[in-house]
Design a protein around this motif. Structure first.
Motif: not given
Length: 157
Positions: A73-78, A98-100, A106-115, A156-157
C-alpha cells in the motif's frame, strides 16, 4: 546591576539539592491514587492512563486502513510526468513491498480505478529494484496519465 552574581540562591529543582533530600519532596508529582510514580512519570490531570491503542473515533476512515494486512500500500503524495519516460507517483510505502514489473491497482475512495505496471522505482535519486514499508519512493508507472491519479489515491496489489 548587582555585582553579587557569584552568590547563588537555592534552587528547589537543583539536582544536587534533590539528591540531598532523597527525592522526598511533597511537591513531587503523584499518580491518581496518591502514590509517587514508579517510573518518574505522573499523568496529568484529566488524562486517564491507557493500556493500549486509542480508537480513531470521530475521524474519517483513511484509505490505507482499507488494505488487507500484509499487502502493498502506498498513499500518493504527488504526481508528475517525465517527458519520454511516463508518469511518476511519489509517496511513502505504508505496508508490504513492491518490485519492478509488478502490477498495481489505483484505488480512490476504496474503489479500484485501473491497473498499472511499475516500470521503475527511485529512492533519493537512486534506482532500486524493490521498496519496502517505510521507504519514500517514486514509482514510474506504465498505462496511466498524469491526470488519472490524484494526491490521496492508494496504490495497492
Amino acid at each position: 546591576m548587582s555585582w553579587k552574581f557569584w552568590k547563588r540562591e537555592a534552587n528547589p529543582m537543583d539536582p544536587q539539592e534533590m539528591l540531598a533530600r532523597g527525592h522526598a519532596d511533597s511537591s513531587a508529582p503523584r499518580s491518581h491514587d496518591g502514590r509517587p510514580p514508579q517510573d518518574g512519570f505522573a499523568p496529568q490531570d484529566g488524562f486517564a492512563p491507557q493500556d493500549g491503542f486509542a480508537p480513531r473515533e470521530g475521524f474519517p476512515p483513511r484509505p490505507q486502513d482499507a488494505l488487507p494486512v500484509g499487502s502493498f500500500g502506498l498513499a500518493v503524495e504527488d504526481v508528475f510526468s517525465i517527458t519520454g519516460r511516463g508518469t511518476v507517483a511519489t509517496g511513502r510505502v505504508r505496508t508490504g513491498t513492491v518490485s519492478v514489473g509488478e502490477q498495481l491497482i489505483v484505488n480512490r475512495d476504496g474503489q479500484p480505478l485501473l491497473q498499472v505496471e511499475v516500470t521503475g522505482i527511485e529512492m533519493f535519486r537512486r534506482t532500486v529494484k524493490t521498496a519496502k514499508a517505510g521507504d519514500n519512493i517514486g514509482l514510474l508507472l506504465r498505462g496511466i496519465k498524469r491526470d488519472q491519479v490524484l494526491k490521496g489515491d492508494v496504490l495497492s496489489k
